[in-house]
Design a protein around this motif. Sequence first.
Motif, mmCIF file in Angstrom:
data_model
loop_
_atom_site.group_PDB
_atom_site.id
_atom_site.type_symbol
_atom_site.label_atom_id
_atom_site.label_comp_id
_atom_site.label_asym_id
_atom_site.label_seq_id
_atom_site.Cartn_x
_atom_site.Cartn_y
_atom_site.Cartn_z
ATOM 1 N N THR A 50 0.864 -1.179 0.000
ATOM 2 C CA THR A 50 0.000 0.000 0.000
ATOM 3 C C THR A 50 0.899 1.227 0.000
ATOM 4 N N LEU A 51 0.593 2.196 -0.860
ATOM 5 C CA LEU A 51 1.410 3.405 -0.911
ATOM 6 C C LEU A 51 0.901 4.451 0.086
ATOM 7 N N LYS A 52 1.683 5.494 0.285
ATOM 8 C CA LYS A 52 1.354 6.490 1.302
ATOM 9 C C LYS A 52 0.945 7.833 0.699
ATOM 10 N N HIS A 53 1.705 8.298 -0.291
ATOM 11 C CA HIS A 53 1.493 9.664 -0.779
ATOM 12 C C HIS A 53 0.660 9.741 -2.051
ATOM 13 N N CYS A 54 0.647 8.698 -2.859
ATOM 14 C CA CYS A 54 -0.220 8.677 -4.049
ATOM 15 C C CYS A 54 -1.614 8.270 -3.600
ATOM 16 N N ASN A 55 -2.491 9.246 -3.464
ATOM 17 C CA ASN A 55 -3.817 8.908 -2.953
ATOM 18 C C ASN A 55 -4.901 9.747 -3.607
ATOM 19 N N THR A 56 -6.127 9.341 -3.354
ATOM 20 C CA THR A 56 -7.313 10.046 -3.846
ATOM 21 C C THR A 56 -8.155 10.477 -2.660
ATOM 22 N N LYS A 57 -8.561 11.729 -2.667
ATOM 23 C CA LYS A 57 -9.521 12.216 -1.671
ATOM 24 C C LYS A 57 -10.879 12.324 -2.341
ATOM 25 N N THR A 58 -11.878 11.750 -1.711
ATOM 26 C CA THR A 58 -13.236 11.778 -2.268
ATOM 27 C C THR A 58 -14.224 12.210 -1.202
ATOM 28 N N SER A 59 -15.080 13.161 -1.570
ATOM 29 C CA SER A 59 -16.186 13.578 -0.713
ATOM 30 C C SER A 59 -17.488 13.277 -1.443
ATOM 31 N N VAL A 60 -18.429 12.690 -0.730
ATOM 32 C CA VAL A 60 -19.739 12.392 -1.304
ATOM 33 C C VAL A 60 -20.796 13.163 -0.508
ATOM 34 N N SER A 61 -21.429 14.122 -1.177
ATOM 35 C CA SER A 61 -22.572 14.832 -0.588
ATOM 36 C C SER A 61 -23.836 14.112 -1.044
ATOM 37 N N ASP A 104 -31.995 5.970 -3.390
ATOM 38 C CA ASP A 104 -32.784 6.873 -2.537
ATOM 39 C C ASP A 104 -32.179 8.271 -2.450
ATOM 40 N N PHE A 105 -30.951 8.437 -2.956
ATOM 41 C CA PHE A 105 -30.249 9.704 -2.764
ATOM 42 C C PHE A 105 -29.735 10.273 -4.084
ATOM 43 N N LYS A 106 -29.627 11.584 -4.104
ATOM 44 C CA LYS A 106 -28.903 12.288 -5.158
ATOM 45 C C LYS A 106 -27.496 12.542 -4.607
ATOM 46 N N PHE A 107 -26.474 12.179 -5.398
ATOM 47 C CA PHE A 107 -25.088 12.271 -4.922
ATOM 48 C C PHE A 107 -24.292 13.295 -5.719
ATOM 49 N N LYS A 108 -23.414 13.986 -5.027
ATOM 50 C CA LYS A 108 -22.378 14.796 -5.669
ATOM 51 C C LYS A 108 -21.048 14.206 -5.221
ATOM 52 N N ILE A 109 -20.305 13.642 -6.170
ATOM 53 C CA ILE A 109 -19.053 12.956 -5.867
ATOM 54 C C ILE A 109 -17.908 13.874 -6.293
ATOM 55 N N GLU A 110 -17.149 14.354 -5.320
ATOM 56 C CA GLU A 110 -16.038 15.264 -5.603
ATOM 57 C C GLU A 110 -14.733 14.560 -5.262
ATOM 58 N N THR A 111 -13.834 14.528 -6.233
ATOM 59 C CA THR A 111 -12.622 13.745 -6.038
ATOM 60 C C THR A 111 -11.397 14.507 -6.527
ATOM 61 N N SER A 112 -10.269 14.257 -5.891
ATOM 62 C CA SER A 112 -9.007 14.847 -6.349
ATOM 63 C C SER A 112 -7.878 13.883 -6.021
ATOM 64 N N ASN A 113 -6.863 13.873 -6.879
ATOM 65 C CA ASN A 113 -5.709 12.989 -6.701
ATOM 66 C C ASN A 113 -4.498 13.793 -6.254
ATOM 67 N N SER A 114 -3.655 13.170 -5.454
ATOM 68 C CA SER A 114 -2.416 13.835 -5.022
ATOM 69 C C SER A 114 -1.366 13.789 -6.124
ATOM 70 N N PHE A 115 -1.674 13.071 -7.205
ATOM 71 C CA PHE A 115 -0.756 12.954 -8.342
ATOM 72 C C PHE A 115 -1.507 13.419 -9.585
ATOM 73 N N PRO A 116 -0.816 13.906 -10.603
ATOM 74 C CA PRO A 116 -1.515 14.408 -11.798
ATOM 75 C C PRO A 116 -2.343 13.298 -12.445
#
Length: 360
Positions: A50-61, A104-116
């Motif tokens: 498992t890597l440490k710095h190459c990651n994805t942040k995801t928020s789901v509203s 049952d839900f409407k989702f907004k999925i917002e994501t960003s990567n620590s790498f290009p």
Amino acid sequence: MPQHKFIVCNYQHSLTSGIVSWQAPSNIALVKYWGKYGEQMPMNASVSFTLKHCNTKTSVSFEKKQSEGFQFEVFLDGKREEGFEPKINKFFERVEAYLPFLKDFKFKIETSNSFPHSSGIASSASGMSALALCLMEMEQRMQPSITDDYFKEKASFLARLGSGSACRSVEGPLIVWGEHPEIDGSSNLFGTKYPFDIHENFRNYQDTILLVDKGEKQVSSTLGHDLMVDHPFAAERFRQAKDNLSKLIPVFKNGDLPEFIKIVESEALSLHAMMMTSLPYFILMKPNTLEIINRIWKFRDETGSKVCFTLDAGANVHVLYPKLEKDNVLHFIKKELLQYCKNGEFIEDEVGLGATNILV
């Protein structure tokens, strides 16, 4: 079927709206998975750092809705990415039986990567893992009796249905996916933490990723896996992977780095050999990939370094080495290998402990 344990019939609480956020890492396989059957099941077991710095942040509203069907929008770095949405829709279709609240839900999925995004680093593992963890947090809010172990296991199970290797990105530092006769608890359905002793040689192992080619993948993972179905060498390849994982068990315990190098580099080259000998066939390595490999071998011969390489299904090179060699290897990379990287770009990473919840 074992996956029935992941079906929740009734929830204790209901939700109306909210937001959940997770950060999940990428991973790099040491024994490769290439070839699948059924619904995202591996033909052979694999093990990954498992890597440490190459990651994805995801928020789901999410907010409750009355309309039929799935409803969601995907944003990458704040910009709507409709191109990702068919893959998410397919993922929702696969996991709906295990997450019955999705319509049952409407989702907004917002994501960003620590790498290009265009770096050639696989973002499907970290991205699908982060999304699965967000959905599991929603389920845990509705069913607070869910234990941490069940949470991680089901998140890995769900992530696998989005992208096979994503099931190895929930935990760390060393994750097994696929049934293996010598590894108790190993499963085709989800990734599990490697259960045996790990020598201190492998603690904080380093992975410097050399970005040789930043273009779109020449062949999709799905197509690549499908080409193993009638591959003339498939059965032997699956046996080789199983044997290599068996050989790594004593290596992880006793810290035998020369043997580790032999197995890991052989696995990388075998993966590419499978692609070169499939129909249609592909050469995913670039001339600069081969230059880097040859220079790593020369450096190792001349210095006795325990540096080695591995490859994913692409041209980029993961340079693996013990932390104690970090200064020397980084000097070597900057002096000799950067000339073979696109715009001299590389990413410094190391082994990490898995996904983390982001409090919002």
